[in-house]
Design an enzyme around this catalytic site. Structure first.
Site, mmCIF file in Angstrom:
data_model
loop_
_atom_site.group_PDB
_atom_site.id
_atom_site.type_symbol
_atom_site.label_atom_id
_atom_site.label_comp_id
_atom_site.label_asym_id
_atom_site.label_seq_id
_atom_site.Cartn_x
_atom_site.Cartn_y
_atom_site.Cartn_z
ATOM 1 N N PRO A 87 0.817 -1.224 0.000
ATOM 2 C CA PRO A 87 0.000 0.000 0.000
ATOM 3 C C PRO A 87 0.847 1.269 0.000
ATOM 4 O O PRO A 87 0.358 2.352 -0.272
ATOM 5 C CB PRO A 87 -0.800 -0.119 1.309
ATOM 6 C CG PRO A 87 -0.726 -1.547 1.695
ATOM 7 C CD PRO A 87 0.585 -2.056 1.189
ATOM 8 N N GLU A 115 2.918 -8.704 8.450
ATOM 9 C CA GLU A 115 3.029 -7.242 8.580
ATOM 10 C C GLU A 115 3.885 -6.641 7.473
ATOM 11 O O GLU A 115 3.976 -5.431 7.335
ATOM 12 C CB GLU A 115 3.629 -6.884 9.939
ATOM 13 C CG GLU A 115 2.735 -7.253 11.113
ATOM 14 C CD GLU A 115 1.329 -6.746 10.915
ATOM 15 O OE1 GLU A 115 0.398 -7.571 10.921
ATOM 16 O OE2 GLU A 115 1.145 -5.523 10.731
ATOM 17 N N ARG A 152 -1.199 -8.144 -20.739
ATOM 18 C CA ARG A 152 -2.292 -7.823 -21.677
ATOM 19 C C ARG A 152 -1.847 -6.836 -22.731
ATOM 20 O O ARG A 152 -2.320 -6.866 -23.874
ATOM 21 C CB ARG A 152 -3.472 -7.233 -20.890
ATOM 22 C CG ARG A 152 -4.643 -6.793 -21.738
ATOM 23 C CD ARG A 152 -5.758 -6.187 -20.903
ATOM 24 N NE ARG A 152 -6.766 -5.611 -21.764
ATOM 25 C CZ ARG A 152 -6.675 -4.392 -22.306
ATOM 26 N NH1 ARG A 152 -5.601 -3.633 -22.046
ATOM 27 N NH2 ARG A 152 -7.617 -3.920 -23.090
ATOM 28 N N ASP A 167 -8.160 1.711 -25.055
ATOM 29 C CA ASP A 167 -8.630 1.279 -23.741
ATOM 30 C C ASP A 167 -9.205 2.484 -23.029
ATOM 31 O O ASP A 167 -8.689 3.580 -23.198
ATOM 32 C CB ASP A 167 -7.431 0.757 -22.930
ATOM 33 C CG ASP A 167 -7.065 -0.652 -23.354
ATOM 34 O OD1 ASP A 167 -7.690 -1.125 -24.321
ATOM 35 O OD2 ASP A 167 -6.188 -1.246 -22.734
HETATM 36 N N1 LIG Z 1 -2.675 -2.079 -2.014
HETATM 37 C C1 LIG Z 1 -1.800 -3.035 -2.334
HETATM 38 O O1 LIG Z 1 -1.294 -3.141 -3.461
HETATM 39 C C2 LIG Z 1 -1.401 -4.007 -1.287
HETATM 40 C C3 LIG Z 1 -0.244 -4.744 -1.435
HETATM 41 C C4 LIG Z 1 0.119 -5.645 -0.442
HETATM 42 C C5 LIG Z 1 -0.709 -5.763 0.667
HETATM 43 N N2 LIG Z 1 -0.441 -6.589 1.704
HETATM 44 C C6 LIG Z 1 0.879 -7.181 1.845
HETATM 45 C C7 LIG Z 1 0.917 -8.112 3.013
HETATM 46 C C8 LIG Z 1 2.016 -7.642 3.880
HETATM 47 C C9 LIG Z 1 2.834 -6.676 3.119
HETATM 48 O O2 LIG Z 1 3.849 -7.335 2.409
HETATM 49 C C10 LIG Z 1 1.880 -6.076 2.135
HETATM 50 N N3 LIG Z 1 -1.841 -5.028 0.777
HETATM 51 C C11 LIG Z 1 -2.178 -4.167 -0.174
#
Ligand SMILES: NC(=O)c1ccc(N[C@@H]2CC[C@@H](O)C2)nc1
Length: 235
Positions: A87, A115, A152, A167
């Site tokens: 994230p 985590e 793709r 697209d």
């Molecule tokens: N929004 C995303 O792309 C995303 C990517 C990974 C994720 N979770 C993993 C698990 C623990 C850590 O490696 C991240 N969550 C959301």
């Protein structure tokens, strides 16, 4: 194009890579996909891949040694990018997919769990990318989305006619609505213009639909598109 998936759960990828256009692209040799499991690079009896976080707190963190060893075990095909899905990464967009589809021959996708991964593994990571502003239990889901979206766009994956059609996100607008037979379904009719055979009117209707849908559903995209249009008009 070579995809290397660094994952504790390689079986996660078996089914999605065996169906649809992605499976066909792999069968045609447009891409090869390899899974590497960090657990195969542990040296202890318990094949430990995670441990408690320094500084305390809940959950576990993926240990650096197995991840680094897995990454270093990979063949190197250049140009390449090593990507960590999280994230905290830059958001996935069609433009990012276009960039990756045209600029690398190897994509290494590091999928985390729990985590997250020890920060020192970032030494081996070129880029952090996010599927969106939300948290998942695993990086495999975003990795699959990225693999799908990039593959793709590689020549040969989708039919010529489709790849030439803009697209929705390529021209910055949402897609127009699609219809197929029957012309009437449960009293619901297909818009007359689409049955008219008038290709100019059809193209105009589709463009209008794209503009209306984008304006109504994604004002952010609509404003960006308008700004882009005024730039184009002023040159
Ligand atoms: N929004 C995303 O792309 C995303 C990517 C990974 C994720 N979770 C993993 C698990 C623990 C850590 O490696 C991240 N969550 C959301």
């Amino acid at each position: 194009m070579r995809f290397d998936l660094i994952t504790l759960f390689p079986e996660f990828f078996h089914s999605p890579l065996q169906s649809g256009l992605i499976a066909k692209a792999i069968a045609k040799g447009l891409a090869e996909v390899h899974c590497t499991n960090p657990r195969d690079f542990t040296c202890d009896r318990h094949h430990k891949v995670d441990d408690e976080p320094y500084g305390g707190g809940a959950g576990m963190v993926l240990k650096p040694e197995p991840l680094a060893a897995a990454l270093e075990s990979l063949p190197v095909v250049t140009p390449r990018q090593v990507i960590y899905l999280s994230p905290q990464g830059e958001p996935m967009t069609q433009a990012l997919f276009q960039d990756l589809a045209t600029s690398v021959e190897q994509l290494v996708l590091v999928c985390g769990h729990y985590e997250g991964i020890d920060e020192r593994v970032m030494t081996w990571i070129d880029r952090e990318i996010s599927l969106g502003d939300f948290v998942l239990t695993c990086g495999e889901i975003p990795a699959l989305a990225l693999l799908n979206g990039v593959l793709r766009l590689r020549p040969g994956t989708i039919g010529k006619e489709e790849s030439h059609r803009c697209d929705s996100f390529s021209d910055g607008l949402l897609d127009y609505p699609h219809y197929t037979r029957p012309a009437e379904f449960r009293g619901l009719k297909v818009p007359e213009v689409l049955l008219s055979g008038n290709h100019g009117a059809i193209a105009a209707w589709r463009r209008q639909q794209q503009l209306e849908r984008t304006r109504d559903r994604r004002p952010d995209l609509y404003q960006a598109w308008q700004a882009q249009q005024s730039d184009l008009d002023s040159h």
